[in-house]
Design an enzyme around this catalytic site. Structure first.
Site, PDB file in Angstrom:
ATOM      1  N   GLU A 161       0.800  -1.227   0.000  1.00 51.61           N
ATOM      2  CA  GLU A 161       0.000   0.000   0.000  1.00 51.61           C
ATOM      3  C   GLU A 161       0.838   1.285   0.000  1.00 51.61           C
ATOM      4  O   GLU A 161       0.614   2.175   0.820  1.00 51.61           O
ATOM      5  CB  GLU A 161      -0.931  -0.003   1.230  1.00 51.61           C
ATOM      6  CG  GLU A 161      -1.894  -1.167   1.237  1.00 51.61           C
ATOM      7  CD  GLU A 161      -2.805  -1.172   2.451  1.00 51.61           C
ATOM      8  OE1 GLU A 161      -4.019  -1.303   2.253  1.00 51.61           O
ATOM      9  OE2 GLU A 161      -2.303  -1.066   3.595  1.00 51.61           O
TER      10      GLU A 161
HETATM   11  C1  ACM Z   1      -1.833  -5.426   4.187  1.00 52.41           C
HETATM   12  O1  ACM Z   1      -2.873  -5.920   4.648  1.00 52.41           O
HETATM   13  N1  ACM Z   1      -1.784  -4.139   3.925  1.00 52.41           N
HETATM   14  C2  ACM Z   1      -0.659  -6.234   3.936  1.00 52.41           C
END
Ligand code: ACM
Length: 517
Positions: free
Chosen positions: A306
């Site tokens: 992310e």
């Molecule tokens: C994640 O759940 N951002 C690895």
């Protein structure tokens, strides 16, 4: 009288294998007629192996006492434990965890090639103990058992909410009870950096709110886990989820200094590291070198999930650097960053691991890819030559029922079309517990007993899929975990009592039983 007869009919006689309450279910089990009686405490004859074998025996005795309230001393049955070898100094992925257990009416024998097998087998032996008509007994069985996958993990996020060492320790005990073998600690994120660094102490001084593990605590925790056959894999999430790094080292930011650590979901500024600065790699090299020494495991997790590209897009200096180096987009920029991290980690003797966003052909294939966005990334990683493990479907923080996690299967759908060689790259999986809404008090309840169902998927043969049987055995696991020191039931009760105050508790119990997941 009629009631009593009915009750006796439903006593757990455990006369066939399927009545036993083992979890995870063993690969081969043969139930014989009869029982080994524990009317007197067993006598152990132990040979071979290292100090983990001694620990396994002491653990059995301690747990037997805890569950039974103590067994009279005297001429109890002989339990022979034999281990052929010592195992690796630093527990390795794929080390032999198999064992053979033979319980007869007068004696029992547990054998393994490696201390890890003794640890796994002793948990099976403990799970077999129950109160029969004649007192405490172990049903006579022949078990040959080995894990289906070598990587059977749990990730705990200790950044969003710090989890004290004793909370981790009791959950390590729970993991050992269901034969899990990896605790992955998510040690840094936007909300805090949770390990003492002596080389870069600003990290814990400025970016932990005073809540972090000292180096001595880490060493102690690693040793505690090793004794139970569990590896600890550290994760430091970069270049996104890295506000804690930037609170300590604001010059490494892609877009100015953060005002403070992220404190809640509404905080929208989640800055990223600048992957174009030499100073970024100098700091990561320094800290990773130190952490590589502190965490002995072969694998080292760099997060990589992310990454918010908007900070790179908006930074003219980063954009011109990318043009100069012919880096076409943010994914390529992150791949460049990961390649440099991989070289740093290799220099410190580590294999790199990351969330599935790191997947890129430029990376060396000894990188491990953790699939979380969906099983497609598991398959892509295996096809591209990477070791890979599954977490998609096993996010315990989402509060799904155990049955939903239980049916998640690494080898289903697309992954069935992989070649035999590609299939060997799928090394297992990990449950994940993100902690935005999880405090130390509620952690056990958010993990247990559902984690037992995932542990079974990773240990037991693929054919073990009966949901009703899983729930029956999960119920017993839930009870036994509390004897082990877990607090998933106790703490829930205390929290309800806290809310109820002087009002009657019952109404609240009825309400929560219906509205809580
Ligand atoms: C994640 O759940 N951002 C690895």
């Amino acid at each position: 009288m009629k009631k009593l007869a009915l009750f006796l009919m439903f006593l757990p006689l455990c006369s066939q294998a399927s009545d036993l309450t083992l979890m995870p279910w063993p690969s081969q089990i043969d139930r014989q007629a009869g029982f080994l009686s524990l009317n007197h405490s067993p006598v152990f004859k132990v040979s071979g192996g290292d100090n983990r074998v001694g620990y396994a025996v002491a653990h059995f005795v301690e747990q037997l006492n805890s569950r039974t309230g103590g067994i009279p001393k005297g001429d109890g049955p002989i339990i022979t434990i034999h281990c052929d070898g010592n195992g690796q100094k630093i527990q390795k992925l794929g080390e032999d965890e198999s064992y053979q257990l033979n319980v007869e009416p007068e004696q029992a024998e547990l054998r393994a090639a490696n201390p890890l097998g003794i640890l796994r087998g002793i948990e099976t032996l403990l799970q077999l103990v129950y109160a029969g008509e004649q007192g405490w007994v172990i049903p006579t069985v022949k078990i040959e058992d080995h894990p289906r996958f070598p990587w059977r993990g749990l990730m705990i996020d200790v950044s969003r909410h710090f989890m004290p060492v004793e909370v981790l320790k009791r959950n390590i005990d729970g993991m050992a009870a269901v034969k899990l073998n990896i605790l992955h600690l998510h040690l840094s994120d936007d909300e805090g950096f949770r390990v003492e660094s002596r080389r870069a102490p600003r990290l814990q001084k400025l970016a932990s709110d005073g809540l972090f593990y000292t180096q001595q605590q880490v060493r102690d925790l690693v040793a505690y886990a090793r004794m139970r056959g569990i590896r600890i894999v550290p994760e430091f999430d970069v270049p996104g989820h890295s506000v804690s790094w930037l609170v300590a080292y604001p010059k490494l930011s892609s877009a100015g200094a953060p005002e403070h650590l992220v404190r809640g979901m509404s905080d929208s500024e989640r800055l990223t590291l600048d992957p174009t600065l030499p100073a970024t790699y100098q700091l990561l090299d320094k800290v990773f070198a130190e952490m590589a020494g502190l965490f002995p495991d072969q694998y080292f997790h760099i997060g990589g999930d992310e990454v918010n590209g908007k900070y790179w897009d908006q930074n003219e200096r980063i954009q011109s650097w990318m043009r100069k180096h012919q880096i076409k987009d943010n994914h390529a920029l992150q791949a460049y960053f990961n390649r440099r991290l991989q070289a740093i980690l290799a220099k410190h003797g580590k294999r790199m691991e990351g969330w599935d966003e790191i997947l890129a052909p430029e990376l060396p294939t000894d990188t491990l890819v953790q699939s979380w966005r969906g099983p497609e990334t598991l398959v892509s990683a295996a096809r591209m030559g990477f070791q890979t493990l599954l977490s998609a479907g096993w996010y315990l923080d989402l509060m799904f029922p155990a049955s939903k996690h239980y049916v998640v299967e690494p080898f289903s759908g697309e992954s069935e079309s992989l070649s035999p060689e590609q299939k060997t790259r799928i090394v297992g999986g990990e449950a994940a517990q993100w902690a935005e809404y999880v405090t130390p008090e509620i952690l056990d309840n958010r993990l247990w007993p559902r984690l037992g169902a995932i542990a079974e998927r990773l240990w037991s043969p693929q054919s073990v899929t009966d949901v009703e049987s899983m729930y029956r055995r999960l119920e017993i696991l839930n009870r036994n975990l509390e004897w082990l020191g877990l607090r998933q039931q106790t703490n829930s009760q205390h929290m309800l009592e806290r809310i109820a105050g002087d009002a009657p508790l019952e109404a609240l119990q009825v309400l929560t039983a219906h509205v809580e997941p």
